[in-house]
Design a protein around this motif. Sequence first.
Motif, short mmCIF file in Angstrom:
data_model
loop_
_atom_site.label_atom_id
_atom_site.label_comp_id
_atom_site.label_asym_id
_atom_site.label_seq_id
_atom_site.Cartn_x
_atom_site.Cartn_y
_atom_site.Cartn_z
N LYS A 435 61.49 21.86 -19.65
CA LYS A 435 60.40 21.25 -19.52
C LYS A 435 60.39 19.93 -18.77
N SER A 436 61.48 19.19 -18.91
CA SER A 436 61.94 17.97 -18.23
C SER A 436 61.97 18.22 -16.68
N LEU A 437 62.68 19.46 -16.33
CA LEU A 437 62.76 19.86 -14.85
C LEU A 437 61.55 19.96 -14.21
N LYS A 438 60.65 20.63 -15.00
CA LYS A 438 59.13 21.01 -14.42
C LYS A 438 58.45 19.74 -14.46
N ALA A 439 58.46 18.83 -15.53
CA ALA A 439 57.63 17.59 -15.42
C ALA A 439 58.33 16.78 -14.16
N LEU A 440 59.57 16.81 -14.15
CA LEU A 440 60.10 16.12 -13.02
C LEU A 440 59.51 16.21 -11.31
N LEU A 548 55.06 16.58 -21.82
CA LEU A 548 56.28 17.28 -22.05
C LEU A 548 56.19 18.15 -23.26
N ASP A 549 55.28 17.61 -24.38
CA ASP A 549 55.27 18.45 -25.50
C ASP A 549 54.07 17.81 -26.40
N ARG A 550 53.37 18.65 -27.12
CA ARG A 550 52.24 18.29 -27.92
C ARG A 550 52.47 18.78 -29.17
N THR A 551 51.87 18.15 -30.25
CA THR A 551 51.74 18.72 -31.80
C THR A 551 50.67 19.47 -32.00
#
Length: 645
Positions: A435-440, A548-551
């Motif tokens: 996720k971090s790579l895609k968000a970056l 990056l995330d959701r609850t």
Amino acid sequence: MSAEGDAVIVTHPSLVTNRAARMFFGSILGATLKDDGWICPRRRRPLGEVVVRINTFLESKGWVVERVSIVDDVVQRDIERKRSFQRTRRSAVAFRDEGTSEVDLPTTVRAMEQAGWDSDARSLRPHQQWGVVHSLTAINAANFSVPGSGKTATTLAVAATHLAAETIDVVIVVGPLSSFAPWEKESRTALQDTFRVSRVRGSAQARRDMYAAAERGALLLTSYASAASDKSAIIELCKRLKVMLVVDESHRVKRFRGGVWAPALVEVARDARVRTILSGTPMPQSGKDLYSQLNILWPRGDLTGPPETFATRVTRDFAGVLNDVLPFVSRTPKEALGLPPYTVTVHDVEMDGTQAEVYELVESHFRKRVEGIGAWRDKIERLRRGRPIRLLQAASNPDLLNRRDSYFSLPRMEVPNATLMDRLAMYRVTDVPAKSLKALELVRGIAGEGGKVVCWSNFVPNLDHFTSLVRAKLSVPTYQIDGRVPAGDETIDDAQNDHPQNPGDDDTREQIIDRFLNLPGPAVLVTNPASCSESISLHTSCHNAVYLDRTYDCALFLQSIDRIHRLGLPDNVQVRIHIVQVTRDGNPTVDHLVAGALARKEATMRTLLEGASLEPVGQLDPLTDAEGSLEDLAELLRYFLGEDG
């Protein structure tokens, strides 16, 4: 009936023998029996309140009450207050039902401008004009319009009109620290120097000195905690000058019983000349959330009655409660703001390596927890106790499992596989979550176009991780806000600031936000919804969000969108929402379950949060909502068991 010191004396032989009277005076009021009547102490209540309560009881039972001196004065004032409330109610009902009011909009605008309102700098929209007229008609009014609808500007317009009419001298705003900057900014923009805006901060003595020194034209900003502590000083100010009391984000005093803030503000409200409450989510849990808020508006219980009666009516006849309340409430739906719709783009990315193994391990852990348990309900309970938010952590960033999470009360997770545990311990050094790579990549594209972007995660260590990643990989100014950063101008608690923004950085949230918004060109803000969900506006120059995330907490998700999608959005601007989800071997993960649950909830939640009707949102608690409802957990259980929905 007479008054002696701190007690009310009621005498008549029949009051000693009458069963209802003995119950009322002895059991309810805690009065002391005397030869021919009762001695009723005030017991921390205003003496006038005791007098009125006794008089109401006696007259309801058919006794003719002879009132002596000050007691009669108190009762006559109460009679006039009730008449005044009824007159105001009739006016408010006529405005609600027929749109008629003695308040004339053109005359009101002239009064605002006489007080210094700059209509060129801050032109009120039609719904705000309606809100001003409503507030002036209902006198003590609630503005429960949706977040981002301009409640602050509307309330300042009301205050300016009152100031011009000399019905008030001073405005006191009680709210969260994050609300202070918007009040300062709106006051400067719309009214320039009409109000002298000050934050009531510092030691208890310094705050008392500020109240004592306040003069006509002061607008004082104070927090809920300070207002409760400074109750006596604020009441003294209310007795010295005509005060308009504004309670911002009033759902913060929703507690039906107990607490400190609500009782203190209700007591202050008794002496305020005009009272206003503001909230976009006035009923997070149930109709009972309105009780304390409405008693700030009308602190003698005119709108609510006794708490037990109100609670019963909410349960049995909530529609009737709303019918009584709504004449004093203005509520603007989001559709009335004329905002262009935002776009949502979902990005699926594949987990691999250690992250995929860790995710599979956590899934296996939950499957084993429910094995051998027969009843479906017992399976759900076992799943809930296992804290399924662990799976959300694994999908977002496996390194989160190495750390204790104080917000969600999660200890460090123990991994039974020694080899995998070693790899997990080194994860932050050797791997970067999918996720971090895609968000970056998304941030790089937005920044390359010169745009600003807010990046959301619910886990504080993930904020630290992603902030470091952006700073290391992109030449873009990057800021971070979370619970360790002070909201306003209070002193930073060094014990809570173990991970500063940068070495030597000790800014407050509002300073960081100002720098982020006002910096020319691209910039990145990394934050969590819990720290930036109220009284914060990013829409002036930030029109992109990456999740990056959701609850499972739908209300918090929608409120985070409201940070960049609200009134005042520049023309021809497209707000873009990017949601990053992970897959495993091309198959859906917990992210897709969360997405489906949020989609189900969103239509209902938007109706409640953004509609014109006033209904409970149904939130339980941010921590409980984050891990899902029973329906969400049932779907998650079927996912673990490999069953179709």
